[in-house]
Design a protein around this motif. Structure first.
Motif, PDB file in Angstrom:
ATOM      1  N   LYS A 126       0.841  -1.133   0.100  1.00 60.35           N
ATOM      2  CA  LYS A 126       0.031   0.206   0.100  1.00 60.35           C
ATOM      3  C   LYS A 126       0.817   1.282  -0.185  1.00 60.35           C
ATOM      4  N   ILE A 127       1.808   1.088   0.660  1.00 60.28           N
ATOM      5  CA  ILE A 127       2.911   2.440   0.693  1.00 60.28           C
ATOM      6  C   ILE A 127       3.394   2.655  -0.594  1.00 60.28           C
ATOM      7  N   LEU A 128       3.657   1.715  -1.743  1.00 59.04           N
ATOM      8  CA  LEU A 128       4.182   1.803  -2.729  1.00 59.04           C
ATOM      9  C   LEU A 128       3.047   2.356  -3.752  1.00 59.04           C
ATOM     10  N   GLU A 129       1.983   1.526  -3.460  1.00 61.98           N
ATOM     11  CA  GLU A 129       0.538   1.917  -4.280  1.00 61.98           C
ATOM     12  C   GLU A 129       0.527   3.269  -4.254  1.00 61.98           C
ATOM     13  N   PHE A 130       0.502   3.998  -2.989  1.00 60.47           N
ATOM     14  CA  PHE A 130      -0.003   5.385  -2.623  1.00 60.47           C
ATOM     15  C   PHE A 130       0.896   6.363  -3.160  1.00 60.47           C
ATOM     16  N   VAL A 131       2.496   6.174  -3.365  1.00 57.14           N
ATOM     17  CA  VAL A 131       3.107   6.996  -4.287  1.00 57.14           C
ATOM     18  C   VAL A 131       2.894   6.741  -5.595  1.00 57.14           C
ATOM     19  N   GLU A 132       2.586   5.586  -6.098  1.00 53.95           N
ATOM     20  CA  GLU A 132       2.336   5.408  -7.552  1.00 53.95           C
ATOM     21  C   GLU A 132       1.162   6.311  -7.954  1.00 53.95           C
ATOM     22  N   GLU A 133       0.141   6.337  -7.007  1.00 51.74           N
ATOM     23  CA  GLU A 133      -0.900   6.994  -7.476  1.00 51.74           C
ATOM     24  C   GLU A 133      -0.673   8.434  -7.411  1.00 51.74           C
ATOM     25  N   ASN A 134       0.075   8.985  -6.510  1.00 45.28           N
ATOM     26  CA  ASN A 134       0.142  10.296  -6.262  1.00 45.28           C
ATOM     27  C   ASN A 134       1.371  11.018  -7.014  1.00 45.28           C
ATOM     28  N   CYS A 135       2.459  10.359  -7.131  1.00 50.69           N
ATOM     29  CA  CYS A 135       3.796  11.018  -7.558  1.00 50.69           C
ATOM     30  C   CYS A 135       4.376  10.455  -8.789  1.00 50.69           C
ATOM     31  N   ARG A 136       3.780   9.714  -9.474  1.00 49.34           N
ATOM     32  CA  ARG A 136       4.347   8.920 -10.849  1.00 49.34           C
ATOM     33  C   ARG A 136       3.879   9.941 -11.825  1.00 49.34           C
ATOM     34  N   VAL A 137       4.695  10.269 -12.784  1.00 45.11           N
ATOM     35  CA  VAL A 137       4.477  11.156 -13.771  1.00 45.11           C
ATOM     36  C   VAL A 137       5.061  10.697 -15.243  1.00 45.11           C
ATOM     37  N   GLU A 138       4.575  11.210 -16.199  1.00 45.12           N
ATOM     38  CA  GLU A 138       5.256  11.085 -17.630  1.00 45.12           C
ATOM     39  C   GLU A 138       5.358  12.421 -18.165  1.00 45.12           C
ATOM     40  N   VAL A 139       6.675  12.728 -18.415  1.00 40.57           N
ATOM     41  CA  VAL A 139       7.059  14.070 -18.798  1.00 40.57           C
ATOM     42  C   VAL A 139       7.897  14.106 -20.202  1.00 40.57           C
TER      43      VAL A 139
END
Length: 274
Positions: A126-139
């Motif tokens: 869940k810790i990793l899922e949370f950061v994936e959902e909130n901080c993952r980007v494509e630039v």
């Protein structure tokens, strides 16, 4: 501590224990076992306490002294009570600070480890899922010295929605996530849960490939045109944490390059391994 582990040269053990004594004195001055940001400030950072927890565990392993294992337990108990105390926000940036910082999520896996997190009623998935959902980007990343633009997937310093500058990929913090994915891969492989191990391996390899797109040639006299990574895909922009990325996207970053090497080799600097 890592140097001593690999070389068996204990020359720096006295220095390490002296540093630990200073940190433990600071820890004892506060309440609840947390470590303040310094002797003259009142704030507490999750990152500092994760770092101290890892350091104390290393010293306990190297010396067998209970003072260090006790200090480590105090630090993790403080984090449970102050920064891991909300189910909707798995990891706070610090005491009374609910800002989302990608590195505190990756470091929670690297410093504490999935097994210990589970014993603390913290879910590493869940810790990793949370950061994936909130901080993952494509630039889009404009390669220095050319007009060539490449799309890069990675992790921002903070949620993109909280900043006006749009998304930015941090080479260092993305590499920290790769290290965490590899830790989770090993964790599930040892448990015989191959599907989850394969999923984390897939994520680790994908983001390693994305980091490869950020490799540039060093423009510095000491770099001599060798490969390195910039600190982020954009220079001089707000990280969301009160400081900006460095000036110059053609400039190599020691932290970004070193952590990418850690990620490539699957080396966790926050744990001593045999």
């Amino acid at each position: 501590m890592q140097y001593m582990q690999f070389t068996k040269d204990s020359s720096y053990l006295g220095l390490a224990e002296s540093i630990a004594e200073t940190i433990i004195n600071l820890q004892d001055q506060g309440s609840g076992g947390g470590i303040r940001g310094g002797p003259t400030v009142g704030w507490y950072s999750t990152e500092h306490n994760l770092d101290a927890y890892a350091f104390f565990n290393m010293l306990a392993k190297a010396t067998g002294k209970s003072i260090y294992s006790t200090a480590a337990q105090k630090a993790v108990s403080w984090m449970v009570n102050n920064t891991y105390d909300r189910k909707d926000l798995p990891v706070k940036r610090g005491k009374g600070d609910s800002t989302i910082a990608t590195d505190t999520y990756a470091w929670s896996i690297a410093a504490i480890g999935p097994e210990k997190l589970l014993s603390l009623n913290m879910d590493p998935d869940k810790i990793l899922e949370f950061v994936e959902e909130n901080c993952r980007v494509e630039v889009n990343f404009i390669r220095p010295g050319s007009d060539q633009s490449v799309k890069i997937k990675g992790f921002d310093f903070a949620p993109q929605r909280h900043t006006a500058r749009g998304g930015v990929v941090s080479s260092e913090w993305t590499a920290q996530m790769v290290v965490s994915y590899k830790i989770m891969e090993e964790f599930y492989a040892k448990k015989g849960i191959q599907a989850k191990a394969a999923l984390y391996n897939q994520k680790a390899q994908m983001y390693l490939s994305e980091l490869g797109k950020m490799i540039i040639s060093s423009a510095s006299p000491s770099g001599q045109g060798q490969g390195c990574l910039p600190y982020a895909t954009l220079d001089q922009v707000d990280t969301g944490h009160g400081w900006a990325t460095p000036k110059g996207s053609h400039t190599g970053s020691v932290s970004g390059t070193a952590y990418t090497l850690f990620a490539y080799y699957g080396f966790n600097p926050l744990e001593l391994k045999e």
